[in-house]
Design a protein around this motif. Sequence first.
Motif, PDB file in Angstrom:
ATOM      1  N   VAL A 105       0.220  -3.505 -10.271  1.00 22.55           N
ATOM      2  CA  VAL A 105      -0.483  -2.822  -9.187  1.00 22.55           C
ATOM      3  C   VAL A 105      -1.914  -3.344  -9.172  1.00 22.55           C
ATOM      4  O   VAL A 105      -2.663  -3.120 -10.134  1.00 22.55           O
ATOM      5  N   PRO A 106      -2.344  -4.028  -8.111  1.00 19.03           N
ATOM      6  CA  PRO A 106      -3.675  -4.642  -8.104  1.00 19.03           C
ATOM      7  C   PRO A 106      -4.790  -3.611  -7.946  1.00 19.03           C
ATOM      8  O   PRO A 106      -4.600  -2.533  -7.367  1.00 19.03           O
ATOM      9  N   GLY A 107      -5.981  -3.964  -8.458  1.00 22.71           N
ATOM     10  CA  GLY A 107      -7.158  -3.143  -8.258  1.00 22.71           C
ATOM     11  C   GLY A 107      -7.121  -1.844  -9.041  1.00 22.71           C
ATOM     12  O   GLY A 107      -6.388  -1.693 -10.020  1.00 22.71           O
ATOM     13  N   ARG A 194      15.891   1.840   1.980  1.00 28.15           N
ATOM     14  CA  ARG A 194      15.186   0.588   2.235  1.00 28.15           C
ATOM     15  C   ARG A 194      13.689   0.814   2.053  1.00 28.15           C
ATOM     16  O   ARG A 194      13.097   1.653   2.743  1.00 28.15           O
ATOM     17  N   LEU A 195      13.099   0.070   1.118  1.00 25.27           N
ATOM     18  CA  LEU A 195      11.649   0.080   0.928  1.00 25.27           C
ATOM     19  C   LEU A 195      11.092  -1.203   1.526  1.00 25.27           C
ATOM     20  O   LEU A 195      11.335  -2.297   0.994  1.00 25.27           O
ATOM     21  N   THR A 196      10.389  -1.041   2.640  1.00 27.37           N
ATOM     22  CA  THR A 196       9.846  -2.219   3.307  1.00 27.37           C
ATOM     23  C   THR A 196       8.639  -2.765   2.553  1.00 27.37           C
ATOM     24  O   THR A 196       8.495  -3.964   2.357  1.00 27.37           O
ATOM     25  N   ARG A 197       7.794  -1.857   2.122  1.00 28.54           N
ATOM     26  CA  ARG A 197       6.601  -2.283   1.393  1.00 28.54           C
ATOM     27  C   ARG A 197       6.030  -1.124   0.598  1.00 28.54           C
ATOM     28  O   ARG A 197       6.269   0.043   0.910  1.00 28.54           O
ATOM     29  N   ILE A 198       5.276  -1.489  -0.442  1.00 25.55           N
ATOM     30  CA  ILE A 198       4.487  -0.526  -1.213  1.00 25.55           C
ATOM     31  C   ILE A 198       3.078  -1.090  -1.281  1.00 25.55           C
ATOM     32  O   ILE A 198       2.879  -2.235  -1.719  1.00 25.55           O
ATOM     33  N   GLY A 199       2.101  -0.307  -0.833  1.00 23.31           N
ATOM     34  CA  GLY A 199       0.719  -0.760  -0.814  1.00 23.31           C
ATOM     35  C   GLY A 199      -0.154   0.060  -1.746  1.00 23.31           C
ATOM     36  O   GLY A 199      -0.007   1.284  -1.859  1.00 23.31           O
ATOM     37  N   ALA A 200      -1.062  -0.620  -2.445  1.00 19.14           N
ATOM     38  CA  ALA A 200      -2.040   0.052  -3.308  1.00 19.14           C
ATOM     39  C   ALA A 200      -3.309   0.257  -2.502  1.00 19.14           C
ATOM     40  O   ALA A 200      -3.898  -0.704  -1.985  1.00 19.14           O
ATOM     41  N   VAL A 201      -3.726   1.507  -2.358  1.00 16.69           N
ATOM     42  CA  VAL A 201      -4.874   1.862  -1.527  1.00 16.69           C
ATOM     43  C   VAL A 201      -6.107   2.005  -2.407  1.00 16.69           C
ATOM     44  O   VAL A 201      -6.149   2.860  -3.309  1.00 16.69           O
ATOM     45  N   THR A 202      -7.112   1.150  -2.149  1.00 16.40           N
ATOM     46  CA  THR A 202      -8.376   1.183  -2.885  1.00 16.40           C
ATOM     47  C   THR A 202      -9.509   1.164  -1.885  1.00 16.40           C
ATOM     48  O   THR A 202      -9.651   0.186  -1.126  1.00 16.40           O
ATOM     49  N   ASP A 203     -10.298   2.238  -1.834  1.00 18.82           N
ATOM     50  CA  ASP A 203     -11.436   2.342  -0.913  1.00 18.82           C
ATOM     51  C   ASP A 203     -11.021   2.080   0.529  1.00 18.82           C
ATOM     52  O   ASP A 203     -11.705   1.377   1.278  1.00 18.82           O
ATOM     53  N   GLY A 204      -9.873   2.624   0.913  1.00 20.01           N
ATOM     54  CA  GLY A 204      -9.397   2.483   2.283  1.00 20.01           C
ATOM     55  C   GLY A 204      -8.685   1.178   2.571  1.00 20.01           C
ATOM     56  O   GLY A 204      -8.126   1.008   3.664  1.00 20.01           O
ATOM     57  N   GLN A 205      -8.667   0.239   1.626  1.00 23.06           N
ATOM     58  CA  GLN A 205      -7.987  -1.035   1.815  1.00 23.06           C
ATOM     59  C   GLN A 205      -6.646  -1.013   1.094  1.00 23.06           C
ATOM     60  O   GLN A 205      -6.543  -0.531  -0.036  1.00 23.06           O
ATOM     61  N   ARG A 206      -5.615  -1.558   1.767  1.00 20.96           N
ATOM     62  CA  ARG A 206      -4.282  -1.558   1.165  1.00 20.96           C
ATOM     63  C   ARG A 206      -3.876  -2.973   0.794  1.00 20.96           C
ATOM     64  O   ARG A 206      -3.961  -3.898   1.609  1.00 20.96           O
ATOM     65  N   THR A 207      -3.395  -3.127  -0.444  1.00 21.63           N
ATOM     66  CA  THR A 207      -2.883  -4.406  -0.934  1.00 21.63           C
ATOM     67  C   THR A 207      -1.419  -4.220  -1.268  1.00 21.63           C
ATOM     68  O   THR A 207      -1.055  -3.355  -2.063  1.00 21.63           O
ATOM     69  N   ASP A 208      -0.553  -5.031  -0.634  1.00 18.23           N
ATOM     70  CA  ASP A 208       0.885  -4.875  -0.823  1.00 18.23           C
ATOM     71  C   ASP A 208       1.328  -5.406  -2.182  1.00 18.23           C
ATOM     72  O   ASP A 208       0.842  -6.441  -2.664  1.00 18.23           O
ATOM     73  N   LEU A 209       2.263  -4.678  -2.794  1.00 21.74           N
ATOM     74  CA  LEU A 209       2.886  -5.131  -4.031  1.00 21.74           C
ATOM     75  C   LEU A 209       4.000  -6.108  -3.705  1.00 21.74           C
ATOM     76  O   LEU A 209       4.649  -5.997  -2.659  1.00 21.74           O
ATOM     77  N   ALA A 210       4.217  -7.065  -4.588  1.00 18.86           N
ATOM     78  CA  ALA A 210       5.246  -8.085  -4.358  1.00 18.86           C
ATOM     79  C   ALA A 210       6.093  -8.251  -5.604  1.00 18.86           C
ATOM     80  O   ALA A 210       5.621  -8.068  -6.735  1.00 18.86           O
ATOM     81  N   LEU A 211       7.359  -8.595  -5.374  1.00 19.09           N
ATOM     82  CA  LEU A 211       8.266  -8.881  -6.473  1.00 19.09           C
ATOM     83  C   LEU A 211       7.921 -10.260  -7.036  1.00 19.09           C
ATOM     84  O   LEU A 211       7.888 -11.244  -6.298  1.00 19.09           O
TER      85      LEU A 211
END
Length: 560
Positions: A105-107, A194-211
Amino acid sequence: MLAALPASDRDRAAHTVGADLRLSGVSGPPARQHGALAALPGVTGLTPVAEKSVFVGSSVVQTVALDSAAASAAGLPSLRQDLADRPAPALLAPLTAVPAHGIAVPGEPTALEVTVTASADRPLPEPGPELLLWIQDANGLTEQLAVPLPADGRPHTVTVPLAGGERRAHPLTLGRLGVDFTDRQRARTTLDLRLTRIGAVTDGQRTDLALPPGWSWARADPAPVDPAALGCPGTETAPGDTGVPGARGEYADACGWEGGGADLLHAVLRSHDPLSGATRQSVALTVRPGPGTGAPVLPVLPALADRALLDAVRAKAGDTVELDWDRDGGGVQKVLITGVVDGLPGYDRTHGHLLLDLRAVAANRALTGAPPPTATRWWLTSDDPAATRAAVAVDGRFGRPQSAPEVAAALADDPFRTGLRCAWLLVLVTAPLFAVTALTLHTVSAVRSRQREFAVLRALGVRTGELTALLRAEQVAVTVPPVLLGGALGLLLAALLPAFTVLDDRAGPVFPALATAPGRPATVLTALAAGLLLALAVLVLTRLLARVDLVRALRAGEDG
């Protein structure tokens, strides 16, 4: 010996506690625990500690898992140098290798946003199923998060808050993902997820997780399963026929799954059979390198062992032993003994212990679907243990504290130790007085017996100063050898006697062993002080006794 006692009490207290402070029973989720403890006054480092009793052959031993990287940076555990062949950081270095697992999970996010579409083959009772996410922090502690999962066949974006996100031990890892079906279900249900995407939300910005490339989803439970026994779509089976020995077809499980394409994850899940009384109502998937089929290949975990464990299982450094996780679903784990300590700080040295890395244990248990390790205590280092202890005492969230200074004070206040210290102090004070008294008596006796000789010398013209110097030289010659011999004997006794006089509660030698080095400078200074006192006594006595009354001394000779 008096100077060595405080150092020994500190060593014993540090070994008993394992750190400056030890907290047991800390409440709250791991994220809040770490953040709250790190914010305490004076805290300079901390690590959670997870404990579990396991079998090694027929012997029951205790595994102790901590964040070895954080522990090494903080100087944990409090291991005295002579209790191992290497310093603690060098012992912990081999433990830091963590098996690859999960999605990074980034950030430092405060929430996860999950875009999910779920549909069921029949209506689901309220409350509906929940989406489960297992989040592991940098310490190795895992928290299970749950949010409602809409199963209406339409895409939804659900938010999973990360409590105390800014105060967690980062980075985070998504170790497992699953679905928990409600216990109100009346019939077995198939859920298409079906999970299309999971995003990590940091200070209002979302970064998608990848396999990660070359990684895949896999069932977290390595036990065999028969899709027909589950009633998966497109399969048929006779009632009660599982088709696979040991398969648990009545539990919730996965019929099939895939990931890395248009969807981060597409899985077909079957709920538990409510008519069978199945206890497991959730199904979980994990991420691991390679294909997602077959049992995971668990790497050998490095570990430190204490002497008691080596004696119990008849092993040595460099051997590999197998841990049986008490048949709780964790299976057998191979462990390589990379280092040995005489006794593991914070634990009874008469029982065997293995020290492992908490993150590595959590990763291996995630791969096998076993319950994640939980912190039973925390070790803290502090530059002001008293202030940290005071802050802990006023907040019930921090459980039961124990500090090394408190334990050292309790050891010093022990009645037997107090009596022994008073006896040694009495010897320290009275021994020089006895020596001065003996020297005085000897000098006075010698001078009186030679008073006629001194009178003749004075009559022949020997001055008082010369007579004083002669008498002083004689007394120094008599005094110096005993002082040197006594000082050497004192050093020898200070090295040998403590082992027979300083004992623990069981009347055995203290552990860690009493170190005599802290008392050696004090012993040398005491011997020098005693020598100076005797030298001063010689100076004063010879000056006083060298004065001879010639008339009285010579007349006493005529009368005699």
